[in-house]
Design a protein around this motif. Structure first.
Motif, PDB file in Angstrom:
ATOM      1  N   VAL A   1       0.848  -1.186   0.000  1.00  0.00           N
ATOM      2  CA  VAL A   1       0.000   0.000   0.000  1.00  0.00           C
ATOM      3  C   VAL A   1       0.884   1.237   0.000  1.00  0.00           C
ATOM      4  O   VAL A   1       1.960   1.264   0.620  1.00  0.00           O
ATOM      5  CB  VAL A   1      -0.953  -0.005   1.224  1.00  0.00           C
ATOM      6  N   VAL A   2       0.421   2.283  -0.709  1.00  0.00           N
ATOM      7  CA  VAL A   2       1.110   3.570  -0.745  1.00  0.00           C
ATOM      8  C   VAL A   2       0.087   4.677  -0.550  1.00  0.00           C
ATOM      9  O   VAL A   2      -1.119   4.478  -0.746  1.00  0.00           O
ATOM     10  CB  VAL A   2       1.860   3.796  -2.072  1.00  0.00           C
ATOM     11  N   ALA A   3       0.572   5.858  -0.178  1.00  0.00           N
ATOM     12  CA  ALA A   3      -0.324   6.999   0.038  1.00  0.00           C
ATOM     13  C   ALA A   3       0.425   8.300  -0.163  1.00  0.00           C
ATOM     14  O   ALA A   3       1.656   8.365  -0.015  1.00  0.00           O
ATOM     15  CB  ALA A   3      -0.930   6.953   1.440  1.00  0.00           C
ATOM     16  N   ALA A   4      -0.324   9.351  -0.492  1.00  0.00           N
ATOM     17  CA  ALA A   4       0.204  10.708  -0.605  1.00  0.00           C
ATOM     18  C   ALA A   4      -0.715  11.640   0.164  1.00  0.00           C
ATOM     19  O   ALA A   4      -1.941  11.566   0.020  1.00  0.00           O
ATOM     20  CB  ALA A   4       0.281  11.141  -2.069  1.00  0.00           C
ATOM     21  N   ALA A   5      -0.123  12.517   0.983  1.00  0.00           N
ATOM     22  CA  ALA A   5      -0.912  13.442   1.802  1.00  0.00           C
ATOM     23  C   ALA A   5      -0.419  14.870   1.624  1.00  0.00           C
ATOM     24  O   ALA A   5       0.792  15.112   1.514  1.00  0.00           O
ATOM     25  CB  ALA A   5      -0.839  13.040   3.275  1.00  0.00           C
ATOM     26  N   HIS A   6      -1.365  15.792   1.610  1.00  0.00           N
ATOM     27  CA  HIS A   6      -1.100  17.231   1.520  1.00  0.00           C
ATOM     28  C   HIS A   6      -1.229  17.806   2.924  1.00  0.00           C
ATOM     29  O   HIS A   6      -2.308  17.816   3.502  1.00  0.00           O
ATOM     30  CB  HIS A   6      -2.127  17.867   0.569  1.00  0.00           C
TER      31      HIS A   6
ATOM     32  N   MET B   1       3.568  22.209  -7.716  1.00  0.00           N
ATOM     33  CA  MET B   1       4.384  21.023  -7.981  1.00  0.00           C
ATOM     34  C   MET B   1       3.630  19.793  -7.502  1.00  0.00           C
ATOM     35  O   MET B   1       2.654  19.908  -6.762  1.00  0.00           O
ATOM     36  CB  MET B   1       5.725  21.160  -7.265  1.00  0.00           C
ATOM     37  N   GLY B   2       4.098  18.617  -7.888  1.00  0.00           N
ATOM     38  CA  GLY B   2       3.395  17.400  -7.516  1.00  0.00           C
ATOM     39  C   GLY B   2       4.305  16.382  -6.861  1.00  0.00           C
ATOM     40  O   GLY B   2       5.473  16.231  -7.232  1.00  0.00           O
ATOM     41  N   ALA B   3       3.759  15.670  -5.863  1.00  0.00           N
ATOM     42  CA  ALA B   3       4.420  14.523  -5.237  1.00  0.00           C
ATOM     43  C   ALA B   3       3.626  13.282  -5.619  1.00  0.00           C
ATOM     44  O   ALA B   3       2.432  13.189  -5.301  1.00  0.00           O
ATOM     45  CB  ALA B   3       4.479  14.679  -3.725  1.00  0.00           C
ATOM     46  N   PHE B   4       4.276  12.330  -6.291  1.00  0.00           N
ATOM     47  CA  PHE B   4       3.615  11.170  -6.874  1.00  0.00           C
ATOM     48  C   PHE B   4       4.136   9.880  -6.248  1.00  0.00           C
ATOM     49  O   PHE B   4       5.327   9.748  -5.978  1.00  0.00           O
ATOM     50  CB  PHE B   4       3.890  11.117  -8.382  1.00  0.00           C
ATOM     51  N   ILE B   5       3.247   8.916  -6.065  1.00  0.00           N
ATOM     52  CA  ILE B   5       3.652   7.606  -5.567  1.00  0.00           C
ATOM     53  C   ILE B   5       2.703   6.547  -6.120  1.00  0.00           C
ATOM     54  O   ILE B   5       1.509   6.797  -6.303  1.00  0.00           O
ATOM     55  CB  ILE B   5       3.699   7.573  -4.027  1.00  0.00           C
ATOM     56  N   TRP B   6       3.262   5.357  -6.398  1.00  0.00           N
ATOM     57  CA  TRP B   6       2.465   4.278  -6.973  1.00  0.00           C
ATOM     58  C   TRP B   6       3.127   2.931  -6.693  1.00  0.00           C
ATOM     59  O   TRP B   6       4.276   2.868  -6.237  1.00  0.00           O
ATOM     60  CB  TRP B   6       2.322   4.473  -8.487  1.00  0.00           C
ATOM     61  N   LEU B   7       2.383   1.878  -6.969  1.00  0.00           N
ATOM     62  CA  LEU B   7       2.881   0.506  -6.877  1.00  0.00           C
ATOM     63  C   LEU B   7       3.051  -0.061  -8.286  1.00  0.00           C
ATOM     64  O   LEU B   7       2.127   0.027  -9.105  1.00  0.00           O
ATOM     65  CB  LEU B   7       1.908  -0.378  -6.105  1.00  0.00           C
ATOM     66  N   ASN B   8       4.209  -0.637  -8.539  1.00  0.00           N
ATOM     67  CA  ASN B   8       4.410  -1.389  -9.772  1.00  0.00           C
ATOM     68  C   ASN B   8       3.928  -2.825  -9.554  1.00  0.00           C
ATOM     69  O   ASN B   8       3.862  -3.290  -8.409  1.00  0.00           O
ATOM     70  CB  ASN B   8       5.884  -1.388 -10.147  1.00  0.00           C
ATOM     71  N   PRO B   9       3.607  -3.545 -10.624  1.00  0.00           N
ATOM     72  CA  PRO B   9       3.191  -4.952 -10.463  1.00  0.00           C
ATOM     73  C   PRO B   9       4.304  -5.770  -9.823  1.00  0.00           C
ATOM     74  O   PRO B   9       5.492  -5.487  -9.992  1.00  0.00           O
ATOM     75  CB  PRO B   9       2.922  -5.406 -11.893  1.00  0.00           C
ATOM     76  N   ARG B  10       3.906  -6.793  -9.076  1.00  0.00           N
ATOM     77  CA  ARG B  10       4.906  -7.704  -8.517  1.00  0.00           C
ATOM     78  C   ARG B  10       5.515  -8.540  -9.644  1.00  0.00           C
ATOM     79  O   ARG B  10       4.863  -8.867 -10.630  1.00  0.00           O
ATOM     80  CB  ARG B  10       4.258  -8.641  -7.478  1.00  0.00           C
ATOM     81  N   ASP B  11       6.785  -8.922  -9.472  1.00  0.00           N
ATOM     82  CA  ASP B  11       7.450  -9.753 -10.458  1.00  0.00           C
ATOM     83  C   ASP B  11       6.810 -11.143 -10.500  1.00  0.00           C
ATOM     84  O   ASP B  11       6.341 -11.646  -9.497  1.00  0.00           O
ATOM     85  CB  ASP B  11       8.933  -9.875 -10.125  1.00  0.00           C
TER      86      ASP B  11
END
Length: 244
Positions: free
Chosen positions: A114-119, A234-244
């Motif tokens: 899980v990931v998250a971005a907060a302002h 400006m932007g702060a970005f976060i995401w999950l890539n697929p698992r291998d």
């Protein structure tokens, strides 16, 4: 495009970066990579800027309408975009918050689930936006790590006494995050305040990262609302890539 990649020990599947003001098409006072569509910039320029950033991401970012509150939404299926934080457990879904002095906080768990971005402007911070984000992520807080992005620094962020009073009335330890200014004014350390809040939410101090870069003191790299008034975001970005 000049971006800042967080230095924190995330799992390999977690991706994240922070945009600076460089690399876009907007003209002054939004020069050049303004991502905010609510600040008076030409809509076509904002669209081009967002498209350039999206090309670096696994999917279109889930843009929020930020209101300095504490609402946290699931970026994969947001009931409303009026929120100040988002999270996701879905690979390819990109969380983002926009800033121009307020503090962007990115979070993930050590397992990469899980990931998250907060302002976190001071209003959202004192009302508990970080605590709300930690709760919503649904994993033990001790398993989380955070990155504090560029924001207005403690030598510049001057506030009225009511701001200090609100933080201190909630947690006496917050008094150490303020320094005396002229008259009854105070200088606030928003990075220290965020660290205090995250520790209180259960994150270990060693799990909180960031370089305390000051947006207001570096006009070549960063937009700053406090410094300029009319300016970009400006932007702060976060995401999950697929698992291998």
């Amino acid at each position: 495009m000049n971006t800042i990649v967080p230095r924190w020990p995330t799992p390999p599947r977690v991706g994240a970066f922070f945009t600076t003001r460089a690399g876009g098409v907007s003209t002054a006072p939004y020069a050049t990579l303004n991502l905010g569509d609510h600040v008076g910039d030409a809509p076509g320029a904002v669209a081009q800027n967002r498209s350039r950033v999206a090309a670096m991401l696994p999917g279109e970012p889930v843009w929020l309408t930020q209101v300095h509150g504490t609402r946290v939404v699931d970026a994969a299926a947001p009931v409303s975009r009026e929120a100040d934080a988002s999270y996701t457990r879905t690979p390819g879904v990109v969380c983002v918050v926009m800033v121009a002095d307020c503090l962007p906080v990115l979070l993930c768990d050590r397992g990469g689930s899980v990931v998250a971005a907060a302002h976190a402007g001071w209003r959202g911070l004192v009302d508990g936006v970080l605590e709300a984000t930690v709760r919503t992520m649904g994993v033990p807080a001790g398993d989380l790590m955070a990155w504090l992005g560029p924001a207005i620094g403690p030598q510049v962020f001057e506030v009225g006494p009511e701001v200090c009073e609100r933080f201190v009335s909630d947690d006496i330890a917050a008094v150490s995050c303020f320094a005396a200014g002229e008259g009854d004014r105070q200088f606030a350390d928003i990075f220290a305040l965020a660290r205090l809040r995250l520790r209180r939410a259960g994150l270990p101090e060693a799990a909180i990262h960031g370089e305390a870069l000051c947006t207001a003191s570096d006009p070549a790299r960063f937009f700053s609302y406090r410094r300029e008034g009319a300016t970009g975001r400006m932007g702060a970005f976060i995401w999950l890539n697929p698992r291998d």
